[in-house]
Design a protein around this motif. Structure first.
Motif, PDB file in Angstrom:
ATOM      1  N   PRO A 274       0.666  -1.112   0.073  1.00  0.00           N
ATOM      2  CA  PRO A 274       0.061  -0.209  -0.093  1.00  0.00           C
ATOM      3  C   PRO A 274       0.678   1.248  -0.064  1.00  0.00           C
ATOM      4  CG  PRO A 274       0.005  -1.196   2.274  1.00  0.00           C
ATOM      5  CD  PRO A 274       0.533  -1.969   1.182  1.00  0.00           C
ATOM      6  N   ASP A 275       2.161   0.953   0.241  1.00  0.00           N
ATOM      7  CA  ASP A 275       3.048   2.206   0.192  1.00  0.00           C
ATOM      8  C   ASP A 275       3.608   2.645  -1.083  1.00  0.00           C
ATOM      9  OD1 ASP A 275       2.862   3.306   3.010  1.00  0.00           O
ATOM     10  OD2 ASP A 275       4.581   2.214   3.678  1.00  0.00           O
ATOM     11  N   PHE A 276       3.344   1.791  -2.094  1.00  0.00           N
ATOM     12  CA  PHE A 276       4.024   1.761  -3.252  1.00  0.00           C
ATOM     13  C   PHE A 276       3.608   3.081  -4.165  1.00  0.00           C
ATOM     14  CE2 PHE A 276       4.595   1.047  -7.833  1.00  0.00           C
ATOM     15  CZ  PHE A 276       5.830   0.739  -8.068  1.00  0.00           C
ATOM     16  N   ILE A 277       2.323   3.530  -4.060  1.00  0.00           N
ATOM     17  CA  ILE A 277       1.794   4.815  -4.602  1.00  0.00           C
ATOM     18  C   ILE A 277       2.247   6.060  -3.817  1.00  0.00           C
ATOM     19  CG2 ILE A 277      -0.158   6.351  -5.217  1.00  0.00           C
ATOM     20  CD1 ILE A 277      -1.601   3.832  -6.115  1.00  0.00           C
ATOM     21  N   PRO A 278       2.352   6.044  -2.700  1.00  0.00           N
ATOM     22  CA  PRO A 278       2.981   7.302  -1.936  1.00  0.00           C
ATOM     23  C   PRO A 278       4.408   7.427  -2.242  1.00  0.00           C
ATOM     24  CG  PRO A 278       1.559   6.120  -0.359  1.00  0.00           C
ATOM     25  CD  PRO A 278       1.719   5.169  -1.597  1.00  0.00           C
ATOM     26  N   LEU A 279       5.183   6.013  -2.312  1.00  0.00           N
ATOM     27  CA  LEU A 279       6.513   6.307  -2.879  1.00  0.00           C
ATOM     28  C   LEU A 279       6.753   6.776  -4.035  1.00  0.00           C
ATOM     29  CD1 LEU A 279       9.641   5.032  -2.230  1.00  0.00           C
ATOM     30  CD2 LEU A 279       8.837   2.939  -3.244  1.00  0.00           C
ATOM     31  N   GLN A 280       5.828   6.480  -5.176  1.00  0.00           N
ATOM     32  CA  GLN A 280       6.166   7.176  -6.372  1.00  0.00           C
ATOM     33  C   GLN A 280       5.891   8.773  -6.072  1.00  0.00           C
ATOM     34  OE1 GLN A 280       3.086   4.651  -8.293  1.00  0.00           O
ATOM     35  NE2 GLN A 280       4.669   4.257  -9.813  1.00  0.00           N
ATOM     36  N   VAL A 281       5.056   9.054  -5.178  1.00  0.00           N
ATOM     37  CA  VAL A 281       4.942  10.507  -5.307  1.00  0.00           C
ATOM     38  C   VAL A 281       6.195  11.167  -4.521  1.00  0.00           C
ATOM     39  CG1 VAL A 281       3.553  12.285  -4.171  1.00  0.00           C
ATOM     40  CG2 VAL A 281       2.345   9.994  -4.945  1.00  0.00           C
ATOM     41  N   THR A 282       6.550  10.471  -3.567  1.00  0.00           N
ATOM     42  CA  THR A 282       7.757  10.803  -2.980  1.00  0.00           C
ATOM     43  C   THR A 282       9.008  10.912  -3.764  1.00  0.00           C
ATOM     44  OG1 THR A 282       6.968   9.903  -0.866  1.00  0.00           O
ATOM     45  CG2 THR A 282       9.469  10.324  -0.869  1.00  0.00           C
ATOM     46  N   ASN A 283       9.091   9.919  -4.809  1.00  0.00           N
ATOM     47  CA  ASN A 283      10.155   9.840  -5.864  1.00  0.00           C
ATOM     48  C   ASN A 283       9.973  10.919  -6.671  1.00  0.00           C
ATOM     49  OD1 ASN A 283      12.248   8.583  -7.681  1.00  0.00           O
ATOM     50  ND2 ASN A 283      10.429   8.583  -8.819  1.00  0.00           N
ATOM     51  N   ALA A 284       8.881  11.237  -7.047  1.00  0.00           N
ATOM     52  CA  ALA A 284       8.684  12.426  -7.939  1.00  0.00           C
ATOM     53  C   ALA A 284       9.010  13.764  -7.445  1.00  0.00           C
ATOM     54  CB  ALA A 284       7.205  12.562  -8.647  1.00  0.00           C
ATOM     55  N   LEU A 285       8.650  13.979  -6.134  1.00  0.00           N
ATOM     56  CA  LEU A 285       9.223  15.193  -5.496  1.00  0.00           C
ATOM     57  C   LEU A 285      10.514  15.240  -5.255  1.00  0.00           C
ATOM     58  CD1 LEU A 285       7.317  16.770  -2.792  1.00  0.00           C
ATOM     59  CD2 LEU A 285       9.413  16.406  -2.353  1.00  0.00           C
TER      60      LEU A 285
END
Length: 445
Positions: A274-285
């Protein structure tokens, strides 16, 4: 004066991207276990036929690196009823083309055609997948082509960095074996290709996607005729690959190099978390977009590099985060200082809401754009199937991106992006950069 006023006037704020709507589809399972997904999409009279096979480099042994790629190359060289030239001509006659590709966890036998030829393209894709002959006469040419590709890759610092980085993270897994040796590649035989094909290509490992404009009834008849009697074979038995990382530095010497290629990263959660999408957001930032912090720092403000970027690379039940940058040799150490500084800052402090909102708009927009094509829809459906995700992953992706809070970003960075566990690969002039690297960890010779 009016011109000056116009220059000072701020541009209008970007609109909020629309959500992604998963196109309606029908699912069929043939008696042999092969799955079929039919998706009516778009207005252009074109159709994509993509047979996704659950076979990839993960199935190769230590002495079989690129064996699957050679197999895929050879599958286009003729079937029991068509020569390579006839395959190409038949595809062109349908206003399209065919291709066989080999990936890490899954591979594709695919074709595109004008809508009216959809049933014929189904039959052609089935012929390529089911009846390859692996002609002995074509293997030397295919091996020679792959040798050239290998030689080019080994001359590129980015390829050398990737090879060492994945080997460091996956020392006991096929995911860590990026390139074969020349001797290994040159020793492959058609008997090996046939054996690898027989073991891994069958109906039980196949799923067919048909996306575009087509006659559903005619395509379903064609699918049943072309694939219905295909032997089930052995189902895939996926295994998980344990990744590992500690703070260590691998230095690959390129005497006289004016740039250092840096790979900095570590294992993270895979798409099933479930943390994969928040991880993608964090990576993009942090580093995965043009307006990201690391890019703004070492590209825009410092001028150390031109095209730095970070990304999350995922395999089945495994993934890693990596920052990549080609930096001027003299600022190798300074670049590491700034990259780790940005990581540490995000771990300590949640980002401002407006900064996060811009990143969310970017991710939502690119997601919708990426899925606004036949190939994009197929890729997303295959991704979801590979990772065992539900339809909600795609249908709710945009909503879930916007649900990520500044506190979530800080939590993700603090939980998963631990600098003390990051592996560093540097490809550059050893004499010029070794001293710059030493403050950041032990250099592995």
């Amino acid at each position: 004066a009016r011109a000056q006023e116009r220059q000072k006037e701020a541009p209008p704020p970007p609109g909020t991207p629309k959500g992604f709507t998963l196109p309606a589809r029908s699912e069929i399972t043939l008696p042999n276990g092969m799955g079929v997904t039919l998706v009516q999409y778009g207005i252009t009279p074109k159709v994509d036929i993509d047979l996704v096979l659950r076979v990839g480099s993960v199935d190769e042994g230590p002495n079989e690196v690129w064996l699957g790629r050679v197999m895929a190359d050879m599958m286009s060289e003729g079937t029991t009823t068509r020569s390579a030239e006839q395959i190409a001509r038949d595809a062109a006659d349908m206003g399209g083309s065919v291709d066989v590709s080999f990936g890490s966890d899954q591979s594709d036998v695919s074709g595109s055609a004008l809508s009216e030829f959809a049933p014929r393209m189904v039959a052609l894709v089935a012929d390529l997948a089911r009846h390859p002959t692996f002609p002995d006469s074509q293997l030397p040419r295919i091996i020679a082509d792959r040798r050239r590709q290998l030689a080019i890759a080994r001359s590129e610092p980015q390829s050398l960095a990737l090879e060492k980085f994945q080997d460091a993270l996956y020392p006991t897994s096929a995911y860590g074996r990026v390139f074969p040796t020349e001797a290994m590649l040159g020793a492959y035989t058609t008997a090996q290709l046939r054996a690898f094909y027989a073991a891994h290509v069958s109906a039980a490992r196949a799923h067919l996607y048909v996306v575009g404009k087509f006659d559903s009834a005619a395509v379903e008849r064609a699918v049943r005729a072309a694939f219905g009697d295909w032997a089930p074979g052995t189902p895939a038995a996926p295994t998980t690959a344990a990744a590992t990382s500690t703070r260590r530095i691998y230095l690959i010497d390129r005497p006289g190099a004016v740039q250092t290629t840096l790979y900095i990263g570590l294992p993270v959660v895979d798409p099933s978390s479930p943390d994969f999408i928040p991880l993608q957001v964090t990576n993009a930032l942090l580093g995965g977009s043009f307006s990201s912090r690391i890019t703004s720092n070492i590209r825009e403000r410092k001028g150390y590099t031109y095209t730095p970027f970070s990304l999350v690379t995922s395999f089945y039940r495994s993934a890693y985060w990596v920052e990549e940058a080609d930096v001027t040799t003299s600022v190798t150490g300074a670049s590491l200082k700034e990259i780790f500084g940005e990581i540490d800052r995000l771990r300590r402090e949640a980002p401002p809401a407006d900064e996060l909102r811009g990143i969310q708009n970017y991710l939502a927009g690119t997601f919708v754009l990426r899925n606004s094509s036949r190939g994009g829809i197929t890729a997303q459906l295959a991704f979801v199937r590979l990772h065992g995700l539900s339809d909600h992953y795609l249908a709710d992706y945009v909503k879930n991106v916007y649900a990520v809070t500044p506190a979530d970003v800080q939590r993700i960075a603090a939980t998963y992006l631990d600098p003390d566990r990051m592996t560093i690969v540097a490809v550059g002039d050893k004499r010029a950069i070794e001293g710059q690297l030493q403050p950041y960890g032990a250099i592995v010779q």
